[in-house]
Design an enzyme around this catalytic site. Structure first.
Site, PDB file in Angstrom:
ATOM      1  N   HIS A 135      43.115  12.134  34.462  1.00 53.25           N
ATOM      2  CA  HIS A 135      41.973  12.710  35.324  1.00 53.25           C
ATOM      3  C   HIS A 135      42.349  14.116  35.492  1.00 53.25           C
ATOM      4  CE1 HIS A 135      40.750   8.360  36.409  1.00 53.25           C
ATOM      5  NE2 HIS A 135      39.629   8.746  36.468  1.00 53.25           N
ATOM      6  N   LYS A 139      42.382  15.244  41.573  1.00 55.09           N
ATOM      7  CA  LYS A 139      42.225  13.771  41.961  1.00 55.09           C
ATOM      8  C   LYS A 139      43.518  13.325  42.744  1.00 55.09           C
ATOM      9  CE  LYS A 139      41.387   8.940  40.463  1.00 55.09           C
ATOM     10  NZ  LYS A 139      40.333   8.939  41.405  1.00 55.09           N
TER      11      LYS A 139
END
Length: 238
Positions: A135, A139
């Site tokens: 990600h 995040k």
């Protein structure tokens, strides 16, 4: 449909664009700059609330929606130790609540593929399994909520795995989840079964936030007017 957006970061803005294009109205955009809108008076003006904030605030935000008698779609991850309490309060107050670790239609189909593959592998002990998720660097939680959902599905089917760990593990009873944070990376999840003879890998790669945002709007449309506890399986009839 009148929507209260709780959380107006990149995901909230993507949800607004899709909701507006579909003819819905975003009546409140609630973030750190206007937290005063997160009260009963303002929330009850909406038909549904969509909550994408932080693990620290999601729980209280959901309860405020219940107090305002507004069904809430929640996509925040990293707070699930309080999910049983949220479910109990939802039923107690006869409210509507839909949680998903990922609203992407493709990911929810991927969940079902993952469960089926794990079921097939339950009788093939020569295969070990591990997971990798990638990600963007903003995040906040690791592993991702989607990775945890995938891991739980695997653990439910594979008796030889007792739990997951967020690292490479040499313990045969542990399911390894390797988390990487790179930019740009909307989200990739890969599950690999490895034997001495061959490997089997299934992968879902998101190209943008649009799939997550579109799924959240679909979930809100579906939840509007309903009471009870739901998931994307209910929305998509999976």
């Amino acid at each position: 449909m009148k929507i209260a957006l709780i959380g107006y970061g990149k995901m909230g803005k993507a949800i607004e664009a899709i909701a507006t294009a579909k003819g819905h109205t975003v009546i409140h955009r609630i973030d750190l700059n206007n937290k005063h809108l997160l009260d009963k008076e303002h929330l009850q003006q909406a038909d549904v609330a969509i909550e994408f904030t932080t693990p620290e605030t999601a729980y209280s935000n959901i309860l405020k929606c219940f107090e305002a008698n507004v069904p809430v779609v929640c996509g925040t991850t990293g707070w699930l130790e309080k999910l049983p309490d949220v479910k109990a309060r939802c039923l107690e107050k006869h409210q509507g609540f839909l949680y998903a670790s990922n609203f992407s239609i493709g990911v929810n189909i991927f969940f079902e593929i993952n469960k089926r593959l794990a079921e097939l592998m339950s009788t093939q002990p020569q295969y070990d399994v591990k997971m990798e998720e990638i990600h963007h660097t903003q995040k906040k939680d690791a592993p991702s909520g989607t990775a945890i959902t995938l891991a739980e599905h695997i653990l439910d089917k594979l008796d030889r795995k007792a739990g997951w760990v967020n690292q490479e593990s040499s313990q045969p009873q542990e399911l390894s989840i390797i988390s990487k944070r790179e930019d740009p990376a909307p989200g990739t999840h890969s599950i690999t079964y490895t034997s001495a003879i061959d490997d089997i890998t299934i992968t879902h790669t998101a190209h943008s936030r649009e799939g997550f945002a579109a799924g959240a709007v679909i979930a809100a449309e579906w939840l509007n007017g309903k009471k009870g506890i739901f998931t994307m399986k209910d929305v998509l009839s999976l």
